[in-house]
Structure formats: C-alpha cells, structure tokens
Design a protein around this motif. Structure first.
Motif, PDB file in Angstrom:
ATOM      1  N   ILE A 108       1.045  -1.067  -0.193  1.00  0.00           N
ATOM      2  CA  ILE A 108       0.088   0.266  -0.270  1.00  0.00           C
ATOM      3  C   ILE A 108       1.089   1.327  -0.103  1.00  0.00           C
ATOM      4  O   ILE A 108       0.389   1.964  -0.860  1.00  0.00           O
ATOM      5  CB  ILE A 108      -0.618  -0.183   1.147  1.00  0.00           C
ATOM      6  CG1 ILE A 108      -1.691  -1.154   0.296  1.00  0.00           C
ATOM      7  CG2 ILE A 108      -2.041   1.794   1.532  1.00  0.00           C
ATOM      8  CD1 ILE A 108      -3.903  -1.259   1.259  1.00  0.00           C
ATOM      9  N   PRO A 109       2.280   1.707   1.263  1.00  0.00           N
ATOM     10  CA  PRO A 109       2.689   1.820   1.159  1.00  0.00           C
ATOM     11  C   PRO A 109       3.292   2.788  -0.866  1.00  0.00           C
ATOM     12  O   PRO A 109       3.391   4.184  -1.162  1.00  0.00           O
ATOM     13  CB  PRO A 109       3.386   2.117   1.772  1.00  0.00           C
ATOM     14  CG  PRO A 109       3.445   1.694   2.937  1.00  0.00           C
ATOM     15  CD  PRO A 109       2.549   0.008   1.971  1.00  0.00           C
ATOM     16  N   PHE A 110       3.847   1.872  -1.719  1.00  0.00           N
ATOM     17  CA  PHE A 110       4.711   1.855  -3.021  1.00  0.00           C
ATOM     18  C   PHE A 110       2.910   2.568  -3.382  1.00  0.00           C
ATOM     19  O   PHE A 110       3.759   3.644  -3.993  1.00  0.00           O
ATOM     20  CB  PHE A 110       4.262   0.535  -2.865  1.00  0.00           C
ATOM     21  CG  PHE A 110       5.063   0.407  -4.885  1.00  0.00           C
ATOM     22  CD1 PHE A 110       5.721   1.409  -5.597  1.00  0.00           C
ATOM     23  CD2 PHE A 110       4.114  -0.024  -5.205  1.00  0.00           C
ATOM     24  CE1 PHE A 110       6.195   1.240  -6.251  1.00  0.00           C
ATOM     25  CE2 PHE A 110       3.904  -0.584  -6.932  1.00  0.00           C
ATOM     26  CZ  PHE A 110       5.370  -0.095  -7.394  1.00  0.00           C
ATOM     27  N   TYR A 111       2.117   2.064  -3.366  1.00  0.00           N
ATOM     28  CA  TYR A 111       1.117   3.026  -4.532  1.00  0.00           C
ATOM     29  C   TYR A 111       0.763   3.833  -4.147  1.00  0.00           C
ATOM     30  O   TYR A 111       1.198   4.573  -4.719  1.00  0.00           O
ATOM     31  CB  TYR A 111      -0.461   1.982  -4.591  1.00  0.00           C
ATOM     32  CG  TYR A 111       0.257   0.661  -5.152  1.00  0.00           C
ATOM     33  CD1 TYR A 111       0.382   0.299  -6.376  1.00  0.00           C
ATOM     34  CD2 TYR A 111      -0.310  -0.431  -4.355  1.00  0.00           C
ATOM     35  CE1 TYR A 111       0.362  -0.941  -6.658  1.00  0.00           C
ATOM     36  CE2 TYR A 111       0.248  -1.492  -4.786  1.00  0.00           C
ATOM     37  CZ  TYR A 111       0.808  -1.857  -6.183  1.00  0.00           C
ATOM     38  OH  TYR A 111       0.728  -2.838  -6.599  1.00  0.00           O
ATOM     39  N   GLU A 112       0.772   4.166  -2.369  1.00  0.00           N
ATOM     40  CA  GLU A 112       0.473   5.924  -2.078  1.00  0.00           C
ATOM     41  C   GLU A 112       1.544   6.507  -2.770  1.00  0.00           C
ATOM     42  O   GLU A 112       0.823   7.854  -3.204  1.00  0.00           O
ATOM     43  CB  GLU A 112       0.573   6.032  -0.634  1.00  0.00           C
ATOM     44  CG  GLU A 112      -1.297   5.328  -0.529  1.00  0.00           C
ATOM     45  CD  GLU A 112      -1.776   4.810   0.960  1.00  0.00           C
ATOM     46  OE1 GLU A 112      -2.453   5.016   1.190  1.00  0.00           O
ATOM     47  OE2 GLU A 112      -0.671   5.208   1.657  1.00  0.00           O
ATOM     48  N   LYS A 113       3.152   6.285  -2.684  1.00  0.00           N
ATOM     49  CA  LYS A 113       3.751   6.862  -2.951  1.00  0.00           C
ATOM     50  C   LYS A 113       4.017   7.270  -4.537  1.00  0.00           C
ATOM     51  O   LYS A 113       4.096   8.274  -4.775  1.00  0.00           O
ATOM     52  CB  LYS A 113       5.186   6.220  -2.702  1.00  0.00           C
ATOM     53  CG  LYS A 113       5.539   6.617  -1.078  1.00  0.00           C
ATOM     54  CD  LYS A 113       6.675   7.819  -2.058  1.00  0.00           C
ATOM     55  CE  LYS A 113       7.125   8.424  -0.152  1.00  0.00           C
ATOM     56  NZ  LYS A 113       7.982   7.411   0.118  1.00  0.00           N
ATOM     57  N   CYS A 114       3.213   7.053  -4.899  1.00  0.00           N
ATOM     58  CA  CYS A 114       3.214   6.471  -6.839  1.00  0.00           C
ATOM     59  C   CYS A 114       1.757   7.360  -7.464  1.00  0.00           C
ATOM     60  O   CYS A 114       1.060   7.286  -8.008  1.00  0.00           O
ATOM     61  CB  CYS A 114       2.827   5.153  -7.476  1.00  0.00           C
ATOM     62  SG  CYS A 114       4.453   4.525  -7.309  1.00  0.00           S
ATOM     63  N   GLY A 115       0.915   8.400  -6.728  1.00  0.00           N
ATOM     64  CA  GLY A 115      -0.218   8.343  -6.473  1.00  0.00           C
ATOM     65  C   GLY A 115      -1.534   7.995  -6.388  1.00  0.00           C
ATOM     66  O   GLY A 115      -2.462   8.841  -7.043  1.00  0.00           O
ATOM     67  N   PHE A 116      -1.398   7.135  -6.275  1.00  0.00           N
ATOM     68  CA  PHE A 116      -2.561   5.939  -5.774  1.00  0.00           C
ATOM     69  C   PHE A 116      -3.490   5.696  -4.591  1.00  0.00           C
ATOM     70  O   PHE A 116      -2.612   6.660  -3.679  1.00  0.00           O
ATOM     71  CB  PHE A 116      -2.880   4.449  -5.515  1.00  0.00           C
ATOM     72  CG  PHE A 116      -2.704   4.040  -7.564  1.00  0.00           C
ATOM     73  CD1 PHE A 116      -3.163   3.876  -8.024  1.00  0.00           C
ATOM     74  CD2 PHE A 116      -1.358   4.710  -7.321  1.00  0.00           C
ATOM     75  CE1 PHE A 116      -3.239   2.916  -8.893  1.00  0.00           C
ATOM     76  CE2 PHE A 116      -0.717   4.435  -9.262  1.00  0.00           C
ATOM     77  CZ  PHE A 116      -1.868   3.545  -9.714  1.00  0.00           C
ATOM     78  N   VAL A 117      -4.633   6.616  -4.353  1.00  0.00           N
ATOM     79  CA  VAL A 117      -5.694   7.070  -2.847  1.00  0.00           C
ATOM     80  C   VAL A 117      -6.824   5.425  -3.175  1.00  0.00           C
ATOM     81  O   VAL A 117      -7.246   4.939  -3.950  1.00  0.00           O
ATOM     82  CB  VAL A 117      -6.338   8.053  -3.063  1.00  0.00           C
ATOM     83  CG1 VAL A 117      -4.991   9.029  -2.682  1.00  0.00           C
ATOM     84  CG2 VAL A 117      -7.572   8.572  -4.600  1.00  0.00           C
ATOM     85  N   ARG A 118      -6.634   5.259  -2.070  1.00  0.00           N
ATOM     86  CA  ARG A 118      -7.323   4.614  -1.268  1.00  0.00           C
ATOM     87  C   ARG A 118      -8.711   4.092  -1.640  1.00  0.00           C
ATOM     88  O   ARG A 118      -9.574   5.917  -1.845  1.00  0.00           O
ATOM     89  CB  ARG A 118      -7.535   3.927   0.709  1.00  0.00           C
ATOM     90  CG  ARG A 118      -6.149   3.114   0.965  1.00  0.00           C
ATOM     91  CD  ARG A 118      -6.690   3.025   2.451  1.00  0.00           C
ATOM     92  NE  ARG A 118      -5.414   2.373   2.833  1.00  0.00           N
ATOM     93  CZ  ARG A 118      -5.433   1.522   3.266  1.00  0.00           C
ATOM     94  NH1 ARG A 118      -6.325   0.731   3.722  1.00  0.00           N
ATOM     95  NH2 ARG A 118      -4.202   1.065   3.850  1.00  0.00           N
ATOM     96  N   SER A 119      -9.514   3.359  -2.713  1.00  0.00           N
ATOM     97  CA  SER A 119     -10.948   3.785  -2.919  1.00  0.00           C
ATOM     98  C   SER A 119     -11.638   2.761  -2.633  1.00  0.00           C
ATOM     99  O   SER A 119     -12.751   3.329  -2.034  1.00  0.00           O
ATOM    100  CB  SER A 119     -11.420   3.627  -4.576  1.00  0.00           C
ATOM    101  OG  SER A 119     -10.833   2.628  -4.962  1.00  0.00           O
ATOM    102  N   HIS A 120     -12.353   1.749  -2.304  1.00  0.00           N
ATOM    103  CA  HIS A 120     -12.848   0.559  -1.330  1.00  0.00           C
ATOM    104  C   HIS A 120     -11.966  -0.715  -1.621  1.00  0.00           C
ATOM    105  O   HIS A 120     -11.762  -0.696  -2.270  1.00  0.00           O
ATOM    106  CB  HIS A 120     -14.095   0.629  -2.705  1.00  0.00           C
ATOM    107  CG  HIS A 120     -13.234  -0.063  -3.650  1.00  0.00           C
ATOM    108  ND1 HIS A 120     -12.608   0.744  -5.317  1.00  0.00           N
ATOM    109  CD2 HIS A 120     -13.916  -1.166  -4.387  1.00  0.00           C
ATOM    110  CE1 HIS A 120     -13.253  -0.059  -6.020  1.00  0.00           C
ATOM    111  NE2 HIS A 120     -13.465  -1.791  -5.882  1.00  0.00           N
ATOM    112  N   ILE A 121     -13.101  -1.593  -1.208  1.00  0.00           N
ATOM    113  CA  ILE A 121     -12.101  -3.134  -0.049  1.00  0.00           C
ATOM    114  C   ILE A 121     -13.400  -3.966  -1.463  1.00  0.00           C
ATOM    115  O   ILE A 121     -14.632  -3.637  -1.146  1.00  0.00           O
ATOM    116  CB  ILE A 121     -12.039  -3.189   0.876  1.00  0.00           C
ATOM    117  CG1 ILE A 121     -13.607  -3.100   1.812  1.00  0.00           C
ATOM    118  CG2 ILE A 121     -11.220  -2.056   1.656  1.00  0.00           C
ATOM    119  CD1 ILE A 121     -13.789  -3.227   3.004  1.00  0.00           C
TER     120      ILE A 121
END
Ligand SMILES: CC(C)(COP(=O)(O)OP(=O)(O)OC[C@H]1O[C@@H](n2cnc3c(N)ncnc32)[C@H](O)[C@@H]1OP(=O)(O)O)[C@@H](O)C(=O)NCCC(=O)NCCS
Length: 147
Positions: free
Chosen positions: A104-117
């Motif tokens: 998750i921190p990798f994707y957040e570093k790349c500009g992604f934000v949590r949307s749903h589960i």
C-alpha cells in the motif's frame, strides 16, 4: 532501459508473476486476457499485467520487480509508463492489493489513493491463507489514480 509488451509465452515470467500473486491458478484468471509489459535494463528486472475493466477503468493485476532490484525505482517506472501510455484512453488506473505495509505505501507513493474494499477476497478465492509481513490477508483493498 526499455519497456516492451509481451504477446507470446507470458508464462515464461511465471516466477516474477508469482512474487505478486502466489497462486498460479489465480494468475491464470487474468494472464491471457491481460496486456503484459516487461522492463529490461540489460536483463528483465520487472513485469506488470493490466486489464480493461470497462467504464474507462484499467486495472493493474500484477506487478513485480526481481527481488535484488527492488527499491531502486523500477516499480514506479513501470507504473509511470502505464499511466502515461493509457492516459488518453482510460480515465482511472486501479489496483487491488492486500492490506499490507509492503504494497500500500508503494502505491500511495506513486499517487494512488484508497477507493474501496472487496471483503474476504483473499479468504474466499485462494485455496490457502496468504500472509504478508506475518499478517493474514483477508480483504482486497482497491487504490485508484486518475489518468
Ligand atoms: C511492490 C513492488 C512492485 C515495488 O517496486 P519497487 O521497484 O521495489 O519500488 P520503487 O523502488 O519503485 O518504489 C517507489 C517508491 O515507493 C516507496 N516504497 C516502495 N515499497 C515501499 C514500502 N514497502 N514501504 C514504504 N515505501 C515503499 C519507495 O521508497 C519509493 O519512494 P520514493 O519515490 O520516495 O523513493 C516490489 O517491491 C515487488 O515486486 N514486490 C513483490 C511483489 C509484490 O508484492 N507486488 C505487488 C502485489 S500487489
């Protein structure tokens, strides 16, 4: 360094694919319909597979970097390449992953934000418990980035 599409024998990269998704029959669910890219820098250092999910959504189904080359920017380079290549044809790039501090921190570093589960995705779909960093993965967490 170059990134190229792989059209034939995508399974030659199975050891990399299994790093990101450890059950082979789950990889087979998307490998044929997916578009695969490999990043080569003298040798293959990373791969990713994306699928068209409809409604302008492109999904990263699998992304992995050869272990000794992790943490050197190759994963981010592949994500940036995908975002750039598909910016005109899709509106959202999404990825589903376990709730893990390794991803998750990798994707957040790349500009992604949590949307749903998707509740219980891992426990319902895999034939054995999946652990990352000692924690059992249960729900699939989706993160998105607008293109
Ligand atoms: C997850 C993975 C694809 C990331 O690729 P990578 O090449 O190692 O990551 P990068 O070096 O491109 O990292 C990009 C940024 O994310 C950060 N980052 C990467 N992993 C991180 C982590 N676990 N925790 C915090 N930050 C992290 C890096 O520090 C870097 O930040 P910076 O731009 O400020 O320097 C790679 O580690 C991998 O193949 N892991 C095993 C397979 C896997 O889990 N795939 C994902 C399945 S959903």
């Amino acid at each position: 360094m170059k990134i190229r599409e792989v059209n034939d024998n995508k399974k030659q990269f199975i050891s990399l694919l299994l790093l990101a998704d450890e059950q082979e029959n789950m990889v087979e669910r998307y490998l044929e319909k997916g578009t695969m890219y490999v990043l080569e820098d003298n040798e293959v250092k990373a791969e990713c597979v994306v699928t068209d999910e409809g409604n302008g959504i492109l999904e990263i189904k699998n992304i992995a970097v050869v272990p000794k080359y992790q943490g050197k920017g190759y994963g981010k380079m592949l994500l940036d390449f995908i975002a750039c290549k598909y910016a005109g044809s899709y509106s959202v790039l999404q990825v589903g992953t376990g709730d893990s501090p390794l991803t998750i921190p990798f994707y957040e570093k790349c500009g992604f934000v949590r949307s749903h589960i998707v509740p219980r995705f891992f426990t319902d779909n895999y034939d054995h418990p999946i652990y990352e960093s000692g924690i059992q993965l249960v729900d699939m967490v989706y993160l998105q980035k607008h293109l």
